[in-house]
Structures are given as structure tokens and as C-alpha cells.
Scaffold this active site. Structure first.
Site, PDB file in Angstrom:
ATOM      1  NE  ARG A   1     -15.051   0.505   0.960  1.00 15.35           N
ATOM      2  CZ  ARG A   1     -13.889   0.765   1.550  1.00 15.35           C
ATOM      3  NH1 ARG A   1     -13.659   0.362   2.785  1.00 15.35           N
ATOM      4  NH2 ARG A   1     -12.974   1.463   0.910  1.00 15.35           N
TER       5      ARG A   1
ATOM      6  CG  ASN B   1     -13.958  -2.867   0.077  1.00 14.90           C
ATOM      7  OD1 ASN B   1     -15.055  -3.115  -0.390  1.00 14.90           O
ATOM      8  ND2 ASN B   1     -13.176  -1.902  -0.385  1.00 14.90           N
TER       9      ASN B   1
END
Ligand SMILES: [Fe+3]
Ligand SMILES: [Mg+2]
Ligand SMILES: [Zn+2]
Ligand SMILES: [Zn+2]
Lengths: 334, 765
Positions: free
Chosen positions: B20, B38
Site C-alpha cells: 500500500r 486491503n
């Protein structure tokens, strides 16, 4: 050498000779001598207990006993395990054509002596002769009747968490002794079968404790099978301590060679006692005073666990799960 | 410029690997807006901006993704513009629709190593330093999606400076879930073997001091405890062997760095790559000289070597130690210790001191073991750094494959993936069986699997079989060697029928006998046995595995009949015992029949006097391989009997010629070599016969015996020379540790999975 012929089983004169000359001679008692199609027994006050067993053993005469002694001990012990007093026994013979008559006499005599010791009367019997090759020497069936006079409840389903497991001595002696005497391995061993009557030992245990839950004789299938039965019936698990098990050197070395497991070898003079923890010491002391219980020991306990299994805790190798044996023991190592 | 908005779904190993922050940095650089998060399906990106920039953003995702990431697929969908005003990282959300892969535990990265060595850094000598590129994963994860709150780090509250790193998208520790520093993170302490803490300022330095004093230490590491001692002290090693009741089995060592490794072992470039890579297995390396204590590796010219893989391990070498014996802290057959209290209870007789820490291990993972064969890394034990293995495989039902009993690992399948667990070891004991059940439960919960199919081995007495029978779902019994071979086929993405060579110790065959030297024609559904070693008896059942001299007698008896005089001449065992074993064979007392290749290796190993009893699995067979010292090309006689296209290898003349060589005093290494040549030769000969009969040209090699490098390389090369296509194991162990993969796929195919695997399978690593 006189042998059994087919005519001995035909119901004719030879059959009569066999019955009169061998069976009645050794077994005689007032009830048997009624000689009717069935035997009228005395009044029995209390709940009746019945059991039956077939005895097939090779060799027929072994160190520590013979098939005759075994057939009485086995049935008497089974009656004792429910807390009953053994009273009567019936016997059935299947004899192979060609079997030596003097051997039969020895077997019958051994049964009579054992029955006398066990204070049971042989009240009925039957004999059949089968053709050569149809059986192996002689097979015996015995059925026992006893009476439950004690105010106790014993049974395989009564074991509870915390109970102690006691056995009156070494394991595997009968199985190992019989195996070595078959001679296939030519092991010279003085190992005796533990075949014996447990009347006095059981009476002493039950006279001294009313917190015994289960009595079982770990015969065919050995200690492992008996304990698995108890675990299954009582819905508990049992944990044994390996170092507490008494295994004679001869049994150990036979197992080392053959790969047999002493836990699965038969015993014929042993009793497994499941007793409340609070009275385990008392029961142990009582047992140790009897000759047949001098080597009695606590070998494990009933534990909390809902898998209904038998565990064997070793000192260094962790805990083995001892399953009831189904079929052959095949190697598991890849 | 045209603006567009896209929804992107990325699957693979994309969580817990710094994915990320990577996306955040990439999006910020391109001035794109939207968000990333996520969920249990993977990473979801919602991105808006100029279409060209989005295109280059997409290509950079592929080319520049973080070192630990493994992208399996990227899905794109165009959606109406939304008008975001910045790019953000959103909180994880839960979504049960799909599946995320779990990352393995990863070796300390170079950046973290630098920090630990840097006196001026606040993580100087901090043993639990990690970042998004390294550190614990699988061993600390309690649930998915991967987030600190569902790891065993949840009890450590980050200090301000750690929190800042964790929240800073430009930091290497942005959302590094196990992030920690000396102020807020896990701590080390040292106790004696009664669990009383030693009053020392620096437990690490004290531990090193104790190691130098030849003491034995239980050290809690990443996936469990090691039992450690100075690898240069034969006194300490002797003591460790005595306490662990491990007289002969080679001990794994950890060496300070690659220079030390090169001092004691040969190291080619492929080996060096694996040794220093991110997974850091124990690698079997050839020993260079005899300058290390002989009792490190008794039977073997190979040494199991690993390099430090956490800062804690690095720091153990800071005071001059070069080599530590680092063996798993458990008794053989019992599970690896991984809890502080449990290890104090169970290891107090083995270790003098305990180096403990308070980062809990959720899932114990043993060190992996691998070996380079044919230039490829071949795994012997799949544990830390490698587990769990995810294989993409379409069309599988939710399945649990229970594995075998020794070297167990299990497999599960869900939504297009097949997962192979870590090595769980021998699960014939209650303690290990409980551990097995716990790990199964854990993985079933993480992946929310409710198996429709339960695959298991045909051996009725395996605890895994009993476990299978206690489970819900449809039970499918799978033949052991079929499972071995299909696991090799799956790894190599082969689904057409192959000629399979399954060589191992023993596994139950469908005729109730113990197989292990098998030639099977097989695919994912069925198999046909087309050849095997002639059956011989195993006198005393399992006893003949523990006492391989019995197998030698059994083979000699087959070849010569009842010749006690010869047997006593060849095998240094009391004549009475030999006679008894012969009687077991003759009277057929507890002497099951086997066609096992492992047992043949045992028998030959005994004949050339490499041992009569074993203290660890396959000891004599391993010594037989190790004793090969010659380039002898000769071989022994053998016969292949053809029973209607069923080929049986008769070993009578093989055994007789070996006996002749022994009587002539031929060197052991030569006999061992000629024996290997013979096995290679008849294996290839049968492959050719089967090819002729069935027109099949592909051969798969599986089973634990293929851990033997000489045998695997020999059969491989000879088959290639005969124009066969040959497949062997690399990432999935050839031993029973890989069995579950085959069980799982076979069960599915037998129960109706009908996918064209050629186009659907793809390995994920
Ligand atoms: Fe196997
Ligand atoms: Mg009975
Ligand atoms: Zn790092
Ligand atoms: Zn901090």
C-alpha cells in the site's frame, strides 16, 4: 495308545464309555448325576449372571496350564468381573478324531480340579467328535452362571474422571508364553502363562471397597483392547504411564524380536480395577496382600478428554495414542 | 487531457509486504487521486486522473513492486468519475468473497541490518527490528486481513516515533505491522533452566558468554525455539547430543556470514544465492575439510548450514562466535517448542539457560531444509520462509488433504488456490497430533474453509487417517505413491498421463502390502501399477526399519535360502538372533511383504557394513549415498520379470554380486557406486519398457528416496539421454512432506473436478 474315534461321538456304546469313564468320573456331583436332558438347579436368591466362552489354544498343554484349566478360569473370571459369585458351569467339547484319550483325561481332570478350587459345579455337558482335520485337537466351550449377592454396581460404563487404573501384575505373560511354546522361534523361555482363578483376590477387593467402578480381565486383545473398551463405554479417556507397566524380561525380548506389542498380548490371570481415587490406595494394599496381587500397581488414571482414547505417557518420547487393534499391525514409517 | 477513474483489484502476496505505501508513493508521484486499501481479496485501488498517467501507474505496479510482493493477477474496471481531492490509504475492510495469500516470514532486510549495526540509530542492537520489507509474518498472524490488531504484536502499543513511521506513507515502516523499537517493542531476557531471570544488563552479551563457556541455550527465535551451542566445541556438541538423545543425526548449524561458510564448505553460485536469499533455509553443503568437530555431522559429508535471519541471530555472532549449532528444540517425534512456559517445562533438562522474548509465536514454523540438485533448489523440509505455499489451481472444491504420518504437512484448497502447510513433522504422538489439529484449525479459520472433501492416506493406523474419519465432508482415501507422483506432476504443471517412479520407505498399497519401489502409470484421477521391486519380507514389521540388518537378512534369505553360516559371516550380529529372524521369515510371523526401495537401500547399506541399527530415519541409506567415492561405471546383475506387462525387478543376482564383491574385498565406495548404478539402470530399463507398451514419454520422479542426489541425478540424466521428458520435485518435497498436494488433487479429480489444468495452473512462487 487309545484314541478318539468317530464312534465315540455316535451316541452309542463308546459315547457312553467316554461319558461315564471320563467326564462323570472327574466331574461327578449331585446335579450332574441327574443325567437328564437338562439339569434342575437349586433355588438361587439374587440376580443371575451368565457368560459363555469358547477355548481354542495351541499348544493344548502349556507352561502354567492347559486348555482345561483355561476353560474354567476364563469363564469363572468373567463371572467374577461383574462382582458375582460363580456357581455353575456347563461344558461342551469338540474333539478331533484321533485325539489321544489319555490327553483328554488329563484335560478333564484339570477342569475338575480347577472347578473345585473355584467352588463351581459342572452341571451339564456335551461332546461331539469331528473328522480328522476339521478341528485342531480339542475345542472347549464353557458357560457359567453366577449370582450377584453384593450390593454393588460394576460395569464398563462406570469409569469417571479421576479414577485410578490398577492391575494385579505383569502384562502379556499368557500371550507371550503360548507364542514361545508354539516353537516357531525356538526360544527357550521359562515364562509361564498367568492362567489362574481370581476368586479370592476379587472377593478381597470388593470386601474392602465399595468404590470400585469397573473390573475387567484383559484377555484376548490384551490390556490395550480392554482399556479402549472401557474408554468407549464410559465416554472417558485413560492415560497410562509406561514406566508403571510391569513387563517381564522374557515378554520384552520376545516383543523386541517379533515386533509384537505387550499391550496387545493376552493375559489369563489379570484383573483391571478402575476405582475411585479416594480408595485406590486401600484397594492396592488389599491386593498386595494376596499372592496374585503382590505386584499390583496403579498404572494410570481416567482423564478429562472427550476423544475416548487410551494414552500411553512415556518418560522421554511423548504420549502414544494406543488404539484398539484392527487387523494386522503394519509399519507406519515411510 | 482526458480524465478517467479505475477500480483495480490486485491478487497474490500483496499484504504485509509494503504494497500500500508503494501504491501511495506511486500515485502521489503521478498526481493521481483516490485511495488504496486491503481486504481479504487482496489490494483494492480506486484511482482517478489523466488516462496516460494511469497507464504508466499501472505498468509501474508490475515492474516496480516491492521485493516481497508476488502479483498473481490485476483486474481493472472503469467506473464513473468521482472527483477525489487527494490520495489516501484507507482502513482495511473485511470481505469474505475471495482469498488473500499469507506471506512467509522473511529475513532481515539490508536497511534494517544497517540500522541494527549503527551505533547512532535508536534501533542499534535491537533484536526485533523489522520493516515492510522484512520480519515475521506467517508465524505471528492470527487472522486476515493482515493487520497489527490480528497479530501477536497487538499487545505492544507503539511509541510516538514508531507510530509516526507507521503512519507515514513515505516511511519504510508505513503499516509495517510488527513495527517496534527498543522503547515500545518486544524485549529479551535470560533465565536459568528453572525459569528464574538472570540479573544481567545485557542478556544477549551474557548469552554469548554462556555459549562460549560451552553451555547449552534454548533460544526463542522467529518460528520456535532452537537448542544452541558453540559449533566449535565438541564437548558442548557431545553434551547436546547426549541430552537430546540424538547420537548420530547431523546437526544444523548457523554460521556468522558467507565468509565463514566458505571456510568450511564448498559453495557454488547457486548455493550462495539460496544461502543468502530472503528465505534462508538450512542448505546442505559439502564439507570442505575436517576442521570442524567431527560430531557435528557424523555419517555425512554434507553439513546443514544457514545464515542468521533475524537481528537477534545476527547479534549472537557479534562477539566472535563463528558457528552455532542450532537444532530445533524438541525431542524427536514431538512438536517444536514455541511458547515460553512450554519450553521451560519441556526443555529444562536439555538447556542450561533460556534466551526468551515476549513476542508470541502464533504458529510454530521450523527451519526449512533444502539442497541444490541439478542446479535447482529442491526442498527437503518446507518451513520458515517457504510456508505456506500457495499454488494456483482452478476447479478445486474446498478440500482438506490430511497428509501422511511422518514428515507431515497438510494441504487445503479454496477458491482457485491450493495451500500446503509448513512441515509439521512426525505426528504419531499425542503432542504432535494436537499441534497438527491446531494448525489445521488455524488455517481453516483464516481462510474460512469448510471442506467438502477430506483426502487421506489408505493406511488405517495413521493418526491422520483417524483424524480424517472424524471430520465432516466426503472422505476420499488416496494411495500413498499415487499421491507422491501427482504432487510432482502438479508442481511441474503436468496433467497428462506419466510414467511415475515412486521410491520411498513404505506406504500401503491397494493389495494390502507395503509398497515403495513403484512404477505407476498415472494421471490426476487413476493409476495403474506397471512395475515394482520384488516383494521381500520385513521380519518383525517396524522393527526391521529400526534394525535394518533384518532387511539384509531378508534379502540374503531370498537370494540364498537358509544359509546361516553365510549370514553370520556377512553380518556382525549374534548367530542366535540371526536364526530367530530367519525363523520369523520362514514362519511368516509379523513379517509383512514390501516392495520398498528404501528397504533395499537399507539392506545394501548393512551389507557394506555402514551400520546395523539406526537412530534416525534412513540413516544407513544416507550413509550409503555418502560413502560413494568412486567414479566406477560398473553395475550389478538384475532380472526384470515380465508378467503380462507388469515388470518385477528381481534382486537376487544383484544381492549375490554384491556379496561376491564384499568377499573379494572390493572397496565399500565402489560397491555403493555400483549399486546406485544398478538402480539407475533398471529404473531406466523399466521406463523404456513401459514407454514401448503405452507410448508415454514423460516420467515423474517422487518419493523420499529421491532425496538421494546420486540417484536423482543419475536417473534424470539417463532418462534425458533416452529422450524422455523428466519431472522432479523442487519446491514441494519429494518425501511425505509433499504428499498432501497429491492427495488433494486426486480427491478432487476422483470426485468430479474436470478442469483443463494446463491452462489453469500456475505456481505462485
Ligand atoms: Fe512416502
Ligand atoms: Mg468371555
Ligand atoms: Zn527491514
Ligand atoms: Zn517504538
Amino acid at each position: 495308545m487309545k484314541i478318539i474315534t468317530m464312534a465315540h461321538g455316535s451316541g452309542g456304546k463308546l459315547t457312553e464309555e467316554l461319558i461315564e469313564g471320563i467326564f462323570y468320573k472327574s466331574f461327578k456331583n449331585d446335579l450332574l448325576l441327574q443325567a437328564n436332558d437338562s439339569t434342575l438347579l437349586s433355588f438361587i436368591k439374587g440376580r443371575l449372571v451368565a457368560t459363555t466362552d469358547n477355548f481354542v489354544v495351541k499348544p493344548i498343554f502349556f507352561r502354567g496350564g492347559d486348555i482345561g484349566k483355561l476353560s474354567i478360569c476364563g469363564t469363572v473370571n468373567d463371572l467374577l468381573m461383574s462382582g458375582a459369585r460363580p456357581l455353575y458351569i456347563t461344558v461342551g467339547f469338540i474333539i478331533e478324531e484321533g485325539f489321544e484319550i489319555n490327553q483328554l483325561e488329563k484335560i478333564v481332570e484339570s477342569m475338575a480340579v480347577t472347578a473345585l478350587k473355584a467352588k463351581v459345579k459342572i452341571v451339564s455337558g456335551d461332546t461331539k467328535v469331528v473328522e480328522r482335520g476339521s478341528c485342531d485337537g480339542v475345542y472347549i466351550n464353557t458357560t457359567g452362571i453366577g449370582v450377584l449377592e453384593r450390593n454393588i454396581k460394576l460395569g464398563g460404563a462406570r469409569a469417571e474422571v479421576g479414577d485410578k487404573i490398577i492391575i494385579n501384575g505383569s502384562i502379556g505373560d499368557h500371550g507371550a508364553s503360548i507364542f514361545t511354546q508354539r516353537g516357531e522361534l525356538e526360544i527357550n523361555s521359562s515364562l509361564q502363562s498367568d492362567c489362574t482363578l481370581l476368586n479370592d483376590l476379587i472377593a478381597e477387593i470388593l470386601d474392602n471397597s465399595n468404590k470400585v467402578k469397573v473390573l475387567r480381565d484383559p484377555t484376548r486383545g490384551g490390556l490395550a483392547t480392554t482399556l479402549n473398551e472401557i474408554a468407549g463405554q464410559s465416554k472417558v479417556s485413560i492415560k497410562l504411564k509406561e514406566e508403571k507397566l510391569l513387563i517381564r524380561d522374557e515378554v520384552r525380548s520376545l516383543c523386541q524380536i517379533t515386533g509384537f506389542d505387550p499391550l496387545f498380548l493376552a493375559n489369563e490371570g489379570k484383573v483391571v480395577v478402575v476405582v475411585d481415587n479416594s480408595e485406590s490406595n486401600r484397594v492396592l494394599e488389599v491386593m498386595r496382600k494376596n499372592d496374585l496381587g503382590r505386584e499390583a500397581r496403579v498404572i494410570g488414571e481416567v482423564v478429562e478428554d472427550d476423544n475416548n482414547r487410551v494414552y500411553l505417557e512415556t518418560s522421554i518420547n511423548g504420549t502414544r495414542i494406543v488404539n484398539a487393534l484392527v487387523g494386522e499391525l503394519l509399519p507406519r514409517i515411510c | 487531457m482526458k480524465k478517467v477513474r479505475k477500480k483495480i483489484k490486485i491478487k497474490g502476496i500483496v499484504q504485509g509486504v509494503g504494497f500500500r505505501p508503494f501504491i501511495y508513493r506511486l500515485a502521489s508521484k503521478q498526481n493521481l487521486v483516490g485511495w488504496v486499501n486491503n481486504n481479504s481479496q487482496g489490494v483494492i485501488i480506486d484511482i482517478e486522473g489523466e488516462s496516460e498517467k494511469i497507464s504508466s501507474f499501472l505498468s509501474l505496479i508490475n515492474s516496480k513492486s516491492p521485493p516481497l510482493a508476488k502479483i498473481d493477477s490485476i483486474e481493472l474496471r472503469e467506473v464513473p468519475l468521482k472527483g477525489y481531492d487527494n490520495f489516501s490509504i484507507k482502513q482495511s475492510s473485511t470481505n469474505t468473497e475471495d482469498i488473500t495469500l499469507i506471506s512467509s516470514d522473511i529475513v532481515t532486510c539490508l536497511d534494517c541490518q544497517e540500522e541494527v549495526k549503527n551505533f547512532n540509530n535508536h534501533r542499534y542492537r535491537y533484536p526485533f527490528t523489522n520493516c515492510t520489507n522484512c520480519g515475521p509474518r506467517y508465524s505471528i498472524i492470527e487472522d486476515l486481513p493482515y493487520d497489527r490488531a490480528v497479530t501477536t504484536m497487538k499487545d505492544f502499543k507503539m511509541c510516538d516515533s514508531c507510530r509516526e513511521e507507521y503512519e507515514d506513507p513515505s516511511s519504510r515502516r508505513f503499516h509495517a505491522q510488527p513495527n517496534a523499537c527498543p522503547k515500545c517493542g518486544p524485549q529479551l531476557w535470560l533465565t536459568d533452566n528453572l525459569g528464574s531471570e538472570l540479573a544481567v544488563k545485557d542478556p544477549l552479551k551474557q548469552a554469548i558468554k554462556l555459549l562460549k563457556q560451552e553451555k547449552l541455550l534454548a533460544i526463542k527465535g522467529l518460528g520456535g525455539f532452537h537448542l544452541a551451542c558453540d559449533g566449535k566445541s565438541d564437548t558442548a556438541i557431545k553434551e547436546l547430543r547426549a541430552r537430546k538423545r540424538r547420537p548420530d543425526k547431523p546437526l544444523a548449524v548457523m554460521m556468522r556470514d558467507r565468509e565463514v561458510v566458505k571456510k568450511y564448505c564448498y559453495l557454488n553460485s547457486r548455493e550462495e544465492e539460496i544461502l543468502t536469499g530472503i528465505r534462508r533455509p538450512i542448505l546442505l553443503l559439502k564439507r570442505k575439510n575436517n576442521s570442524l568437530p567431527a560430531n557435528i555431522s557424523v555419517d555425512n559429508n554434507y553439513l546443514g548450514v544457514m545464515l542468521p535471519y533475524t537481528p537477534l541471530h545476527e547479534l549472537l555472532f557479534e562477539e566472535g562466535l563463528e558457528i552455532l549449532v542450532m537444532t530445533s528444540a524438541n525431542l524427536s517425534g514431538l512438536p517444536l517448542e514455541y511458547r515460553n512456559q512450554g519450553s521451560l517445562d519441556n526443555l529444562k533438562e536439555f538447556a542450561d539457560y533460556f534466551l526468551l522474548h515476549d513476542r508470541e509465536i502464533k504458529t510454530p514454523v521450523d527451519d526449512s531444509v533444502s539442497r541444490i540438485i541439478l542446479g535447482q533448489e529442491t526442498l527437503i523440509r518446507r518451513g520458515r520462509g517457504y510456508a505456506p505455499l500457495a499454488i494456483k489451481f482452478a476447479g478445486l472444491k474446498e478440500t482438506l488433504a490430511c497428509g501422511a504420518e511422518l514428515k507431515n504437512s497438510f494441504a487445503i484448497a479454496k477458491k482457485g488456490y491450493l495451500f500446503l502447510s509448513q512441515h509439521l513433522g512426525n505426528i504419531s504422538k499425542l503432542e504432535s497430533y494436537q499441534n497438527y489439529q491446531e494448525v489445521i484449525k488455524h488455517l481453516k479459520e483464516i481462510y474460512q474453509i469448510n471442506p467438502e472433501l477430506i483426502a487421506y492416506d489408505l493406511h488405517p493406523e495413521y493418526l491422520t487417517t483417524k483424524f480424517a474419519q472424524s471430520q465432516g465432508g466426503q472422505k476420499v482415501g488416496v494411495q500413498h505413491h499415487h499421491a507422491h507422483l501427482v504432487s510432482c506432476m502438479v508442481e511441474n504443471e503436468v496433467s497428462d498421463r506419466v510414467i511415475g517412479l515412486a521410491f520411498d520407505g513404505t506406504g500401503l498399497g491397494i493389495d494390502g502390502r507395503l509398497w515403495g519401489g513403484e512404477f505407476l502409470l498415472c494421471d490426476y484421477t487413476n493409476f495403474k501399477r506397471v512395475g515394482h521391486l520384488e516383494y521381500v519380507k520385513m521380519p518383525g514389521g517396524e522393527q526391521s526399519i529400526k534394525e535394518p540388518w533384518r532387511m539384509a537378512i531378508s534379502y540374503l534369505y531370498e537370494a540364498y535360502g537358509d544359509d546361516i553360516e553365510l549370514f553370520t559371516e556377512l553380518i556382525d550380529i549374534d548367530e542366535e538372533r540371526i536364526k530367530k529372524i530367519v525363523k520369523l521369515i520362514k514362519a511368516d510371523i509379523n513379517s509383512p511383504q514390501t516392495s520398498s526401495m528404501g528397504r533395499l537401500f537399507d539392506a545394501v547399506g548393512v551389507l557394506v557394513a555402514l551400520g546395523k541399527f539406526i537412530t534416525y530415519e534412513a540413516q544407513v541409506a544416507i550413509k550409503l549415498e555418502a560413502s560413494v567415492i568412486s567414479n566406477e561405471v560398473g553395475e550389478y546383475d538384475y532380472q526384470i520379470k515380465n508378467n503380462d506387462g507388469h515388470y518385477i525387478v528381481n534382486t537376487t543376482s544383484l544381492i549375490k554380486s554384491i556379496v561376491n564383491d564384499i568377499k573379494l574385498g572390493v572397496n565399500k565406495g565402489v560397491i555403493a557406486r555400483k549399486f546406485h548404478n544398478t538402480v539407475i539402470d533398471f529404473s531406466v530399463a523399466i521406463c523404456k519398457l513401459v514407454r514401448r507398451d503405452y507410448k508415454i514419454n514423460s516420467v515423474a520422479l517422487s518419493g523420499g528416496v529421491f532425496q538421494n542426489k546420486i540417484l536423482l541425478e543419475g536417473i534424470y540424466q539417463q532418462l534425458i539421454a533416452q529422450d524422455f521428458k523428466v519431472y522432479f520435485h523442487k519446491q514441494i518435497p519429494s518425501n511425505d512432506g509433499g504428499l498432501a498436494v497429491g492427495q488433494l488433487v486426486i480427491a478432487n479429480y476422483q470426485k468430479g473436478a474436470k478442469n483443463d489444468v494446463h491452462s489453469n495452473t500456475r505456481k505462485s512462487d
